[in-house]
Motif scaffolding. Structure first.
Motif, short mmCIF file in Angstrom:
data_model
loop_
_atom_site.label_atom_id
_atom_site.label_comp_id
_atom_site.label_asym_id
_atom_site.label_seq_id
_atom_site.Cartn_x
_atom_site.Cartn_y
_atom_site.Cartn_z
N GLU A 1 32.36 46.74 40.45
CA GLU A 1 32.41 45.51 39.67
C GLU A 1 33.83 45.18 39.22
OE1 GLU A 1 31.24 48.85 36.81
OE2 GLU A 1 30.76 48.22 38.86
N ARG A 2 34.66 46.20 39.05
CA ARG A 2 36.06 45.94 38.66
C ARG A 2 36.80 45.25 39.80
NH1 ARG A 2 36.65 52.02 37.05
NH2 ARG A 2 35.39 52.09 35.16
N TRP A 3 36.61 45.75 41.00
CA TRP A 3 37.26 45.14 42.17
C TRP A 3 36.76 43.73 42.40
CZ3 TRP A 3 41.45 46.12 44.88
CH2 TRP A 3 41.61 45.53 46.14
N LEU B 1 45.70 42.13 48.62
CA LEU B 1 44.55 42.95 49.03
C LEU B 1 43.23 42.32 48.63
CD1 LEU B 1 45.87 46.55 48.23
CD2 LEU B 1 45.14 45.71 50.47
N THR B 2 43.12 41.82 47.40
CA THR B 2 41.85 41.22 46.97
C THR B 2 41.56 39.94 47.75
OG1 THR B 2 43.03 40.12 45.13
CG2 THR B 2 41.88 42.19 44.64
N GLY B 3 42.62 39.21 48.13
CA GLY B 3 42.40 38.01 48.91
C GLY B 3 42.00 38.29 50.35
N ALA B 4 42.62 39.31 50.95
CA ALA B 4 42.38 39.59 52.37
C ALA B 4 41.22 40.55 52.62
CB ALA B 4 43.65 40.16 53.00
N PRO C 1 41.73 36.38 40.46
CA PRO C 1 43.00 37.10 40.68
C PRO C 1 44.03 36.86 39.58
CG PRO C 1 42.71 35.28 42.25
CD PRO C 1 41.40 35.45 41.55
N GLU C 2 43.83 35.82 38.78
CA GLU C 2 44.78 35.58 37.70
C GLU C 2 44.71 36.68 36.62
OE1 GLU C 2 40.96 33.41 36.63
OE2 GLU C 2 42.20 33.72 38.42
N THR C 3 43.66 37.50 36.66
CA THR C 3 43.53 38.58 35.68
C THR C 3 44.18 39.89 36.17
OG1 THR C 3 41.39 39.35 36.55
CG2 THR C 3 41.35 37.60 34.88
N ILE C 4 44.77 39.87 37.34
CA ILE C 4 45.36 41.09 37.90
C ILE C 4 46.45 41.68 37.01
CG2 ILE C 4 46.87 41.89 39.78
CD1 ILE C 4 45.04 40.35 41.72
N PRO C 5 47.39 40.89 36.47
CA PRO C 5 48.41 41.52 35.61
C PRO C 5 47.82 42.26 34.41
CG PRO C 5 49.12 39.33 36.27
CD PRO C 5 47.68 39.47 36.71
N LEU D 1 38.28 41.20 40.05
CA LEU D 1 39.63 40.79 40.42
C LEU D 1 39.62 39.83 41.60
CD1 LEU D 1 41.93 43.94 40.10
CD2 LEU D 1 41.41 42.17 38.41
N CYS D 2 38.73 40.09 42.55
CA CYS D 2 38.63 39.18 43.70
C CYS D 2 38.22 37.78 43.25
CB CYS D 2 37.62 39.73 44.71
SG CYS D 2 38.14 41.26 45.52
N ALA D 3 37.33 37.73 42.27
CA ALA D 3 36.85 36.44 41.78
C ALA D 3 37.86 35.74 40.87
CB ALA D 3 35.53 36.64 41.02
#
Length: 409
Positions: free
Chosen positions: A269-271, A376-379, A278-282, A274-276
Protein backbone atom coordinates in the motif's frame (compact mmCIF):
# COMPACT_ATOMS: atom_id res chain seq x y z
CA UNK A 1 27.43 -1.57 34.34
CA UNK A 2 25.25 -4.57 34.97
CA UNK A 3 26.77 -7.98 34.42
CA UNK A 4 23.50 -9.41 33.15
CA UNK A 5 23.36 -9.41 29.32
CA UNK A 6 19.60 -8.84 29.45
CA UNK A 7 20.20 -5.44 31.06
CA UNK A 8 23.58 -4.75 29.49
CA UNK A 9 23.43 -3.97 25.74
CA UNK A 10 27.20 -3.68 25.63
CA UNK A 11 27.49 -7.41 26.37
CA UNK A 12 25.86 -8.37 23.08
CA UNK A 13 26.61 -5.31 20.94
CA UNK A 14 28.43 -6.09 17.70
CA UNK A 15 29.27 -2.71 16.14
CA UNK A 16 29.75 -4.20 12.65
CA UNK A 17 26.56 -6.29 12.56
CA UNK A 18 23.94 -4.11 10.87
CA UNK A 19 21.48 -6.88 9.99
CA UNK A 20 18.89 -5.93 12.65
CA UNK A 21 20.30 -3.45 15.17
CA UNK A 22 17.03 -1.84 16.24
CA UNK A 23 15.86 -4.08 19.13
CA UNK A 24 19.19 -3.83 20.94
CA UNK A 25 19.36 -0.08 20.36
CA UNK A 26 15.85 0.37 21.77
CA UNK A 27 16.95 -1.55 24.86
CA UNK A 28 20.04 0.63 25.14
CA UNK A 29 18.03 3.86 24.94
CA UNK A 30 15.92 2.64 27.88
CA UNK A 31 18.54 0.93 30.04
CA UNK A 32 22.02 2.11 29.10
CA UNK A 33 21.96 5.05 26.67
CA UNK A 34 25.75 5.43 26.80
CA UNK A 35 27.99 2.38 26.98
CA UNK A 36 31.52 1.33 26.13
CA UNK A 37 32.28 -1.11 23.29
CA UNK A 38 35.67 -2.75 23.89
CA UNK A 39 35.44 -4.39 20.46
CA UNK A 40 36.24 -1.07 18.77
CA UNK A 41 37.27 1.07 21.79
CA UNK A 42 34.37 3.50 21.30
CA UNK A 43 31.70 4.88 23.59
CA UNK A 44 28.29 4.25 22.02
CA UNK A 45 25.64 7.00 22.24
CA UNK A 46 22.01 6.06 21.50
CA UNK A 47 19.61 8.87 22.48
CA UNK A 48 18.54 11.69 20.17
CA UNK A 49 19.08 14.54 22.64
CA UNK A 50 22.61 13.42 23.54
CA UNK A 51 23.64 12.95 19.90
CA UNK A 52 22.24 16.32 18.86
CA UNK A 53 24.06 17.98 21.77
CA UNK A 54 27.33 16.34 20.67
CA UNK A 55 26.85 17.49 17.07
CA UNK A 56 26.09 21.00 18.27
CA UNK A 57 29.16 21.26 20.55
CA UNK A 58 31.91 20.87 17.96
CA UNK A 59 34.58 22.23 20.29
CA UNK A 60 34.08 19.61 23.00
CA UNK A 61 33.42 16.84 20.48
CA UNK A 62 35.55 17.20 17.36
CA UNK A 63 35.14 15.57 13.95
CA UNK A 64 38.82 14.69 13.65
CA UNK A 65 38.20 10.91 13.76
CA UNK A 66 35.36 10.52 11.27
CA UNK A 67 37.52 8.95 8.55
CA UNK A 68 39.97 7.17 10.86
CA UNK A 69 40.11 3.47 9.95
CA UNK A 70 38.64 1.14 12.58
CA UNK A 71 41.54 -1.21 11.90
CA UNK A 72 44.69 0.97 12.04
CA UNK A 73 46.73 0.91 8.87
CA UNK A 74 49.62 -1.52 9.00
CA UNK A 75 53.19 -0.37 8.47
CA UNK A 76 53.02 -1.89 4.99
CA UNK A 77 49.95 0.19 4.14
CA UNK A 78 51.48 3.35 5.59
CA UNK A 79 54.56 2.72 3.48
CA UNK A 80 52.45 2.26 0.34
CA UNK A 81 50.61 5.53 0.98
CA UNK A 82 53.83 7.44 1.62
CA UNK A 83 55.59 6.00 -1.41
CA UNK A 84 52.51 6.63 -3.55
CA UNK A 85 52.32 10.32 -2.60
CA UNK A 86 48.81 9.91 -1.17
CA UNK A 87 48.16 13.34 0.29
CA UNK A 88 44.48 14.20 0.79
CA UNK A 89 43.83 16.71 3.57
CA UNK A 90 40.97 17.02 6.07
CA UNK A 91 38.45 19.25 4.31
CA UNK A 92 34.83 18.45 5.21
CA UNK A 93 33.53 15.67 7.45
CA UNK A 94 36.86 15.12 9.25
CA UNK A 95 37.98 18.74 9.41
CA UNK A 96 37.73 21.24 12.27
CA UNK A 97 37.52 25.05 12.42
CA UNK A 98 38.99 27.35 11.28
CA UNK A 99 40.01 25.34 8.20
CA UNK A 100 36.62 23.65 8.05
CA UNK A 101 34.82 26.99 8.25
CA UNK A 102 36.77 28.40 5.29
CA UNK A 103 36.30 25.36 3.06
CA UNK A 104 32.71 24.64 4.05
CA UNK A 105 31.64 28.21 3.23
CA UNK A 106 32.82 27.66 -0.34
CA UNK A 107 31.44 24.14 -0.78
CA UNK A 108 28.04 25.24 0.58
CA UNK A 109 27.77 27.49 -2.46
CA UNK A 110 27.99 24.44 -4.74
CA UNK A 111 25.10 22.49 -3.29
CA UNK A 112 22.37 25.10 -3.14
CA UNK A 113 18.89 23.86 -4.13
CA UNK A 114 18.96 26.31 -7.04
CA UNK A 115 22.26 24.93 -8.37
CA UNK A 116 21.01 21.37 -7.92
CA UNK A 117 17.82 22.11 -9.87
CA UNK A 118 20.03 23.11 -12.77
CA UNK A 119 21.24 19.51 -12.87
CA UNK A 120 17.70 18.06 -12.62
CA UNK A 121 17.17 17.48 -16.38
CA UNK A 122 20.44 15.53 -16.66
CA UNK A 123 19.65 13.56 -13.50
CA UNK A 124 16.19 12.70 -14.83
CA UNK A 125 17.74 11.53 -18.09
CA UNK A 126 20.12 9.25 -16.15
CA UNK A 127 17.20 7.84 -14.17
CA UNK A 128 15.04 7.28 -17.23
CA UNK A 129 17.82 5.52 -19.13
CA UNK A 130 18.51 3.27 -16.18
CA UNK A 131 14.86 2.32 -15.66
CA UNK A 132 14.30 1.82 -19.39
CA UNK A 133 17.27 -0.53 -19.51
CA UNK A 134 15.81 -2.85 -16.84
CA UNK A 135 12.14 -2.60 -17.82
CA UNK A 136 12.10 -5.93 -19.68
CA UNK A 137 14.47 -7.83 -17.39
CA UNK A 138 12.40 -8.82 -14.35
CA UNK A 139 13.03 -10.51 -12.04
CA UNK A 140 16.33 -8.86 -11.16
CA UNK A 141 18.53 -7.59 -8.37
CA UNK A 142 17.72 -3.89 -8.54
CA UNK A 143 20.85 -3.03 -6.56
CA UNK A 144 23.17 -4.64 -9.10
CA UNK A 145 21.19 -3.46 -12.13
CA UNK A 146 20.17 0.07 -11.15
CA UNK A 147 20.59 1.57 -7.70
CA UNK A 148 24.30 0.89 -7.26
CA UNK A 149 25.28 2.72 -10.40
CA UNK A 150 22.60 5.42 -10.54
CA UNK A 151 23.99 7.70 -7.77
CA UNK A 152 27.48 7.19 -9.16
CA UNK A 153 26.49 8.40 -12.63
CA UNK A 154 24.62 11.35 -11.10
CA UNK A 155 27.51 12.37 -8.88
CA UNK A 156 30.13 11.90 -11.56
CA UNK A 157 28.09 14.07 -13.92
CA UNK A 158 27.68 16.78 -11.27
CA UNK A 159 31.38 16.75 -10.39
CA UNK A 160 32.48 16.64 -14.01
CA UNK A 161 33.97 13.15 -14.32
CA UNK A 162 34.13 12.31 -18.05
CA UNK A 163 31.63 9.62 -19.01
CA UNK A 164 34.36 7.37 -20.40
CA UNK A 165 36.07 7.30 -16.97
CA UNK A 166 32.97 6.46 -14.93
CA UNK A 167 33.38 2.64 -14.76
CA UNK A 168 36.97 2.90 -13.56
CA UNK A 169 36.23 5.64 -11.01
CA UNK A 170 33.25 3.66 -9.72
CA UNK A 171 35.47 0.63 -9.21
CA UNK A 172 38.07 2.69 -7.34
CA UNK A 173 35.44 4.29 -5.09
CA UNK A 174 33.80 1.03 -4.13
CA UNK A 175 36.29 -0.32 -1.62
CA UNK A 176 36.73 2.58 0.78
CA UNK A 177 33.87 1.67 3.13
CA UNK A 178 35.41 -1.64 4.18
CA UNK A 179 38.87 -0.07 4.35
CA UNK A 180 37.85 2.74 6.71
CA UNK A 181 34.68 1.49 8.40
CA UNK A 182 35.00 -2.29 8.34
CA UNK A 183 37.51 -4.87 9.53
CA UNK A 184 39.66 -5.84 6.53
CA UNK A 185 42.46 -8.37 6.84
CA UNK A 186 46.06 -7.26 6.42
CA UNK A 187 46.06 -8.60 2.86
CA UNK A 188 42.76 -6.83 2.08
CA UNK A 189 44.15 -3.56 3.46
CA UNK A 190 47.10 -3.75 1.08
CA UNK A 191 44.92 -4.65 -1.91
CA UNK A 192 42.49 -1.83 -1.15
CA UNK A 193 45.32 0.64 -0.68
CA UNK A 194 46.77 -0.32 -4.03
CA UNK A 195 43.35 0.55 -5.46
CA UNK A 196 43.20 3.82 -3.53
CA UNK A 197 46.43 5.27 -4.90
CA UNK A 198 45.40 5.46 -8.59
CA UNK A 199 42.02 6.83 -7.46
CA UNK A 200 43.74 9.72 -5.65
CA UNK A 201 46.08 10.48 -8.54
CA UNK A 202 43.16 10.39 -10.97
CA UNK A 203 41.29 12.99 -8.88
CA UNK A 204 44.39 15.20 -8.63
CA UNK A 205 44.79 15.00 -12.42
CA UNK A 206 41.10 15.78 -12.94
CA UNK A 207 41.33 18.91 -10.76
CA UNK A 208 44.38 20.17 -12.65
CA UNK A 209 42.62 19.54 -15.97
CA UNK A 210 39.57 21.48 -14.76
CA UNK A 211 41.88 24.30 -13.68
CA UNK A 212 43.12 24.51 -17.28
CA UNK A 213 39.72 23.97 -18.90
CA UNK A 214 36.83 24.70 -16.48
CA UNK A 215 33.39 23.42 -17.46
CA UNK A 216 29.83 23.43 -16.12
CA UNK A 217 30.35 21.22 -13.10
CA UNK A 218 30.97 21.58 -9.37
CA UNK A 219 34.71 20.90 -9.55
CA UNK A 220 35.07 23.77 -12.00
CA UNK A 221 32.85 25.93 -9.77
CA UNK A 222 35.31 25.47 -6.88
CA UNK A 223 38.22 26.30 -9.15
CA UNK A 224 36.45 29.49 -10.26
CA UNK A 225 35.85 30.43 -6.60
CA UNK A 226 39.53 29.85 -5.90
CA UNK A 227 40.53 32.30 -8.65
CA UNK A 228 44.14 31.15 -8.45
CA UNK A 229 44.48 32.15 -4.78
CA UNK A 230 45.80 29.42 -2.45
CA UNK A 231 44.65 31.38 0.59
CA UNK A 232 41.09 30.83 -0.62
CA UNK A 233 41.51 27.17 -1.54
CA UNK A 234 44.43 25.09 -2.77
CA UNK A 235 44.20 22.64 -5.65
CA UNK A 236 45.06 19.85 -3.20
CA UNK A 237 42.14 20.87 -0.99
CA UNK A 238 39.85 20.78 -4.02
CA UNK A 239 41.13 17.29 -4.87
CA UNK A 240 40.53 16.26 -1.25
CA UNK A 241 36.95 17.55 -1.46
CA UNK A 242 36.40 15.68 -4.71
CA UNK A 243 37.64 12.30 -3.51
CA UNK A 244 35.51 12.66 -0.37
CA UNK A 245 32.41 13.53 -2.38
CA UNK A 246 33.02 10.83 -4.99
CA UNK A 247 32.87 8.19 -2.26
CA UNK A 248 30.44 9.63 0.28
CA UNK A 249 27.83 10.76 -2.22
CA UNK A 250 27.83 7.46 -4.08
CA UNK A 251 27.64 4.70 -1.47
CA UNK A 252 25.38 6.54 0.97
CA UNK A 253 22.74 7.44 -1.60
CA UNK A 254 22.73 3.93 -3.04
CA UNK A 255 22.09 2.46 0.41
CA UNK A 256 19.36 5.01 1.18
CA UNK A 257 17.53 4.26 -2.07
CA UNK A 258 17.74 0.54 -1.31
CA UNK A 259 16.39 1.05 2.22
CA UNK A 260 13.52 3.12 0.85
CA UNK A 261 12.61 0.57 -1.82
CA UNK A 262 12.73 -2.26 0.71
CA UNK A 263 10.27 -0.60 3.09
CA UNK A 264 8.03 0.87 0.42
CA UNK A 265 7.65 -2.52 -1.26
CA UNK A 266 7.35 -4.56 1.94
CA UNK A 267 3.92 -3.02 2.43
CA UNK A 268 2.46 -2.71 -1.07
CA UNK A 269 0.00 0.00 0.00
CA UNK A 270 2.95 2.35 0.54
CA UNK A 271 4.20 1.81 -3.00
CA UNK A 272 0.71 2.10 -4.47
CA UNK A 273 0.15 5.36 -2.58
CA UNK A 274 3.28 6.86 -4.15
CA UNK A 275 2.26 5.66 -7.60
CA UNK A 276 -1.11 7.35 -7.15
CA UNK A 277 0.32 10.56 -5.68
CA UNK A 278 3.94 11.05 -6.78
CA UNK A 279 3.90 14.56 -5.33
CA UNK A 280 4.17 12.91 -1.89
CA UNK A 281 7.50 11.25 -2.72
CA UNK A 282 9.70 13.90 -1.01
CA UNK A 283 7.73 13.52 2.22
CA UNK A 284 7.92 9.72 2.04
CA UNK A 285 11.68 9.92 1.51
CA UNK A 286 12.11 12.00 4.66
CA UNK A 287 10.33 9.31 6.67
CA UNK A 288 12.45 6.64 5.03
CA UNK A 289 15.59 8.53 6.09
CA UNK A 290 14.27 8.74 9.64
CA UNK A 291 13.15 5.13 9.79
CA UNK A 292 16.22 3.51 8.21
CA UNK A 293 19.06 5.96 7.43
CA UNK A 294 21.88 4.71 5.26
CA UNK A 295 24.44 6.54 7.41
CA UNK A 296 23.43 4.70 10.55
CA UNK A 297 26.30 5.84 12.78
CA UNK A 298 28.86 8.63 12.80
CA UNK A 299 31.85 9.47 14.92
CA UNK A 300 33.25 12.15 17.18
CA UNK A 301 36.19 12.45 19.60
CA UNK A 302 36.03 14.04 23.03
CA UNK A 303 38.55 16.89 23.08
CA UNK A 304 38.15 17.21 26.85
CA UNK A 305 36.63 15.10 29.61
CA UNK A 306 32.85 15.38 29.67
CA UNK A 307 29.69 13.75 30.98
CA UNK A 308 26.99 12.32 28.69
CA UNK A 309 23.75 10.99 30.20
CA UNK A 310 25.50 10.68 33.55
CA UNK A 311 28.43 8.70 32.12
CA UNK A 312 31.92 10.16 32.46
CA UNK A 313 33.72 10.28 29.10
CA UNK A 314 37.50 10.74 29.28
CA UNK A 315 39.39 13.23 27.14
CA UNK A 316 40.50 11.63 23.87
CA UNK A 317 37.71 9.05 23.90
CA UNK A 318 36.10 8.08 20.60
CA UNK A 319 32.31 8.24 20.33
CA UNK A 320 30.02 6.27 18.01
CA UNK A 321 26.79 8.21 17.49
CA UNK A 322 23.98 5.82 16.58
CA UNK A 323 21.94 7.93 14.19
CA UNK A 324 19.45 5.15 13.43
CA UNK A 325 18.82 4.86 17.17
CA UNK A 326 18.32 8.62 17.55
CA UNK A 327 15.87 8.55 14.64
CA UNK A 328 13.76 6.00 16.51
CA UNK A 329 13.86 7.75 19.86
CA UNK A 330 10.23 7.90 21.06
CA UNK A 331 11.00 11.10 22.97
CA UNK A 332 11.19 12.83 19.57
CA UNK A 333 9.28 10.54 17.19
CA UNK A 334 6.17 8.94 18.71
CA UNK A 335 5.59 5.35 17.57
CA UNK A 336 9.10 5.35 16.11
CA UNK A 337 8.93 1.80 14.70
CA UNK A 338 6.00 2.71 12.47
CA UNK A 339 6.36 4.42 9.08
CA UNK A 340 4.20 7.55 9.26
CA UNK A 341 4.69 9.98 6.38
CA UNK A 342 2.45 12.59 7.97
CA UNK A 343 4.73 13.32 10.94
CA UNK A 344 4.92 17.04 11.61
CA UNK A 345 8.64 16.85 12.44
CA UNK A 346 9.86 14.70 9.55
CA UNK A 347 12.95 16.79 8.87
CA UNK A 348 14.12 16.61 12.47
CA UNK A 349 15.81 13.29 11.70
CA UNK A 350 19.59 13.09 11.94
CA UNK A 351 20.23 11.12 8.74
CA UNK A 352 22.31 14.01 7.40
CA UNK A 353 23.86 14.86 10.76
CA UNK A 354 23.46 18.23 12.44
CA UNK A 355 25.41 21.41 13.08
CA UNK A 356 28.47 22.68 11.23
CA UNK A 357 29.11 19.28 9.63
CA UNK A 358 25.57 18.74 8.34
CA UNK A 359 25.85 16.79 5.08
CA UNK A 360 26.80 19.27 2.37
CA UNK A 361 25.34 17.03 -0.34
CA UNK A 362 21.88 16.74 1.21
CA UNK A 363 20.15 18.85 -1.50
CA UNK A 364 21.61 16.63 -4.24
CA UNK A 365 20.76 13.41 -2.40
CA UNK A 366 17.15 14.49 -1.88
CA UNK A 367 16.80 15.56 -5.51
CA UNK A 368 18.27 12.44 -7.12
CA UNK A 369 16.37 10.05 -4.83
CA UNK A 370 13.08 11.82 -5.55
CA UNK A 371 13.71 11.76 -9.30
CA UNK A 372 14.49 8.03 -9.28
CA UNK A 373 11.38 7.20 -7.25
CA UNK A 374 9.25 9.36 -9.56
CA UNK A 375 10.68 7.48 -12.53
CA UNK A 376 10.23 4.03 -10.98
CA UNK A 377 6.67 4.60 -9.76
CA UNK A 378 5.70 6.01 -13.15
CA UNK A 379 7.30 3.25 -15.22
CA UNK A 380 6.96 0.22 -12.94
CA UNK A 381 3.86 0.64 -10.74
CA UNK A 382 3.53 -3.14 -10.45
CA UNK A 383 7.00 -3.63 -8.98
CA UNK A 384 7.09 -5.93 -5.96
CA UNK A 385 9.63 -7.75 -3.84
CA UNK A 386 10.53 -11.31 -4.67
CA UNK A 387 9.42 -13.51 -1.77
CA UNK A 388 11.66 -15.42 0.66
CA UNK A 389 14.88 -13.51 0.02
CA UNK A 390 17.48 -13.17 2.73
CA UNK A 391 18.84 -9.64 3.11
CA UNK A 392 22.56 -9.21 3.63
CA UNK A 393 24.34 -6.16 5.01
CA UNK A 394 28.04 -5.41 4.65
CA UNK A 395 29.83 -5.63 7.99
CA UNK A 396 30.93 -2.11 8.93
CA UNK A 397 30.11 0.49 11.58
CA UNK A 398 28.46 3.28 9.61
CA UNK A 399 26.72 2.45 6.31
CA UNK A 400 23.56 0.32 6.24
CA UNK A 401 21.68 -0.89 3.17
CA UNK A 402 20.84 -4.30 1.69
CA UNK A 403 23.59 -5.63 -0.56
CA UNK A 404 20.96 -6.99 -2.97
CA UNK A 405 17.22 -6.59 -3.42
CA UNK A 406 15.38 -8.85 -5.79
CA UNK A 407 12.23 -7.44 -7.40
CA UNK A 408 9.87 -8.30 -10.19
CA UNK A 409 6.84 -6.79 -11.93
Amino acid sequence: MSACPHHDPSATFDPLDLSDPFPLLAQARRKQPVFYSPDIDYWVITRYSDIKTIFRDHETYTAANTITPIVPFSEAVQGLLADGDYSPEPVLSNNVPPSHTRIRALVNRLFTPRRMKGFAPAIRSIAERGVERIADSAPLDIVAELTYEYPAYVLFHVLGVPAADVPQVKAWAGNRIKLYYGRPTAAEQIAMTQNLLPFWHYVVGLVHEKARHPQDDLTSDLIRMRAGDDSVLTLNEIASCMITLLVAGHETTTAQINNALLHLLTARERWEALCAAPETIPQALEEMMRYDPSVCAWRRRAAVASTIAGVEIPAGADLLLMLHSANRDPAVFPEPDLIINSRDNLKDHLAFGYGIHYCVGAPLARLEMAILLETLTGALPNMRLMPDQALEYTRNISFRGPASLWVTW
